[in-house]
Design a protein around this motif. Structure first.
Motif, PDB file in Angstrom:
ATOM      1  N   UNK A  25      67.772  15.809  38.509  1.00  0.00           N
ATOM      2  CA  UNK A  25      67.239  15.295  37.254  1.00  0.00           C
ATOM      3  C   UNK A  25      68.365  14.781  36.358  1.00  0.00           C
ATOM      4  N   UNK A  26      68.081  13.670  35.670  1.00  0.00           N
ATOM      5  CA  UNK A  26      69.041  13.079  34.738  1.00  0.00           C
ATOM      6  C   UNK A  26      68.275  12.468  33.580  1.00  0.00           C
ATOM      7  N   UNK A  27      69.018  12.008  32.587  1.00  0.00           N
ATOM      8  CA  UNK A  27      68.406  11.359  31.422  1.00  0.00           C
ATOM      9  C   UNK A  27      67.535  10.200  31.871  1.00  0.00           C
ATOM     10  N   UNK A  28      66.354  10.107  31.275  1.00  0.00           N
ATOM     11  CA  UNK A  28      65.416   9.031  31.607  1.00  0.00           C
ATOM     12  C   UNK A  28      64.279   9.466  32.506  1.00  0.00           C
ATOM     13  N   UNK A  29      64.424  10.594  33.205  1.00  0.00           N
ATOM     14  CA  UNK A  29      63.337  11.108  34.029  1.00  0.00           C
ATOM     15  C   UNK A  29      62.283  11.750  33.132  1.00  0.00           C
ATOM     16  N   UNK A  30      61.019  11.596  33.510  1.00  0.00           N
ATOM     17  CA  UNK A  30      59.927  12.266  32.813  1.00  0.00           C
ATOM     18  C   UNK A  30      59.403  13.360  33.726  1.00  0.00           C
ATOM     19  N   UNK A  31      59.342  14.571  33.198  1.00  0.00           N
ATOM     20  CA  UNK A  31      58.916  15.704  34.006  1.00  0.00           C
ATOM     21  C   UNK A  31      57.705  16.391  33.385  1.00  0.00           C
ATOM     22  N   UNK A  32      57.013  17.138  34.236  1.00  0.00           N
ATOM     23  CA  UNK A  32      55.900  17.974  33.776  1.00  0.00           C
ATOM     24  C   UNK A  32      56.279  19.413  34.092  1.00  0.00           C
ATOM     25  N   UNK A  40      49.591  26.498  26.415  1.00  0.00           N
ATOM     26  CA  UNK A  40      50.424  26.135  25.260  1.00  0.00           C
ATOM     27  C   UNK A  40      51.908  26.021  25.636  1.00  0.00           C
ATOM     28  N   UNK A  41      52.281  26.537  26.799  1.00  0.00           N
ATOM     29  CA  UNK A  41      53.668  26.429  27.266  1.00  0.00           C
ATOM     30  C   UNK A  41      53.865  25.295  28.261  1.00  0.00           C
ATOM     31  N   UNK A  42      52.801  24.615  28.647  1.00  0.00           N
ATOM     32  CA  UNK A  42      52.905  23.502  29.585  1.00  0.00           C
ATOM     33  C   UNK A  42      53.117  22.212  28.819  1.00  0.00           C
ATOM     34  N   UNK A  43      53.993  21.340  29.352  1.00  0.00           N
ATOM     35  CA  UNK A  43      54.257  20.087  28.644  1.00  0.00           C
ATOM     36  C   UNK A  43      54.774  19.006  29.578  1.00  0.00           C
ATOM     37  N   UNK A  44      54.665  17.775  29.094  1.00  0.00           N
ATOM     38  CA  UNK A  44      55.271  16.615  29.738  1.00  0.00           C
ATOM     39  C   UNK A  44      56.343  16.115  28.782  1.00  0.00           C
ATOM     40  N   UNK A  45      57.538  15.841  29.307  1.00  0.00           N
ATOM     41  CA  UNK A  45      58.630  15.429  28.445  1.00  0.00           C
ATOM     42  C   UNK A  45      59.629  14.568  29.198  1.00  0.00           C
ATOM     43  N   UNK A  46      60.370  13.782  28.436  1.00  0.00           N
ATOM     44  CA  UNK A  46      61.413  12.946  29.006  1.00  0.00           C
ATOM     45  C   UNK A  46      62.760  13.622  28.783  1.00  0.00           C
ATOM     46  N   UNK A  47      63.608  13.612  29.801  1.00  0.00           N
ATOM     47  CA  UNK A  47      64.949  14.166  29.670  1.00  0.00           C
ATOM     48  C   UNK A  47      65.739  13.222  28.767  1.00  0.00           C
ATOM     49  N   UNK A  48      66.286  13.758  27.667  1.00  0.00           N
ATOM     50  CA  UNK A  48      67.003  12.894  26.723  1.00  0.00           C
ATOM     51  C   UNK A  48      68.440  12.622  27.187  1.00  0.00           C
TER      52      UNK A  48
END
Length: 169
Positions: A25-32, A40-48
């Motif tokens: 994983x590196x900056x720009x990847x979007x993970x779930x 409430x602890x589950x999320x989708x986010x982009x690695x900054x």
């Protein structure tokens, strides 16, 4: 002999696609991130750009240069430290960071990566070759390597930079 052939088949298959278990994983990847029974602890986010994400309760988590399995373990440990008894965490890549094409293509720039993408497919996404493009001087620059010569059948990976040189004839 049979085991050697099986090994070679598995080796070449593994070299041609991005396995989420081995993917770094590196900056720009979007993970779930999914925590079982804890919506409430589950999320989708982009690695900054700093290589971190902000995770509920535990705060900033460094994930750059780690696999999804390593991130799962890090988050499990942080959640066990005062929040949950036995958290089940799953991390998956939703969207890979882009790859880039520059040089003699009609529309150079960044493009979304898709698994099993070849150089020829990348060139097609960039609108094809220009009239002055070389038909053989194509190179890929990977993050930590010097550029290497490639063909249309070579694979592109997230973050790669494909360079199409100008033909001199």
């Amino acid at each position: 002999m049979k085991n050697r052939i099986l090994f070679l088949i598995l080796f070449f298959w593994s070299c041609t696609s991005v396995s989420q278990d081995a993917y770094i994983l590196k900056a720009g990847d979007t993970i779930k991130i999914h925590v079982f029974n804890e919506e409430e602890l589950s999320l989708e986010t982009k690695v900054d750009l700093s290589g971190t994400i902000n995770f509920p309760f535990v705060g900033e988590v460094e994930i750059a240069n780690k696999t999804s399995k390593e991130v799962e373990e890090i988050i499990k440990l942080k959640l066990k430290d005062g929040y949950l008894v036995n958290p089940e965490v799953n991390v998956s890549v939703l969207e890979y960071r882009p790859f880039y094409i520059n040089g003699q293509v009609k529309s150079p720039g960044g493009f979304p990566y898709r698994p099993n993408m070849t150089v020829s497919m990348g060139i097609a996404l960039a609108g094809g070759l220009t009239d002055s493009a070389s038909r053989s001087d194509w190179f890929i620059k990977r993050s930590s390597e010097k550029k290497e010569k490639v063909t249309g059948e070579s694979y592109i990976y997230p973050g790669d930079i494909l360079i199409i040189e100008r033909s001199f004839f």
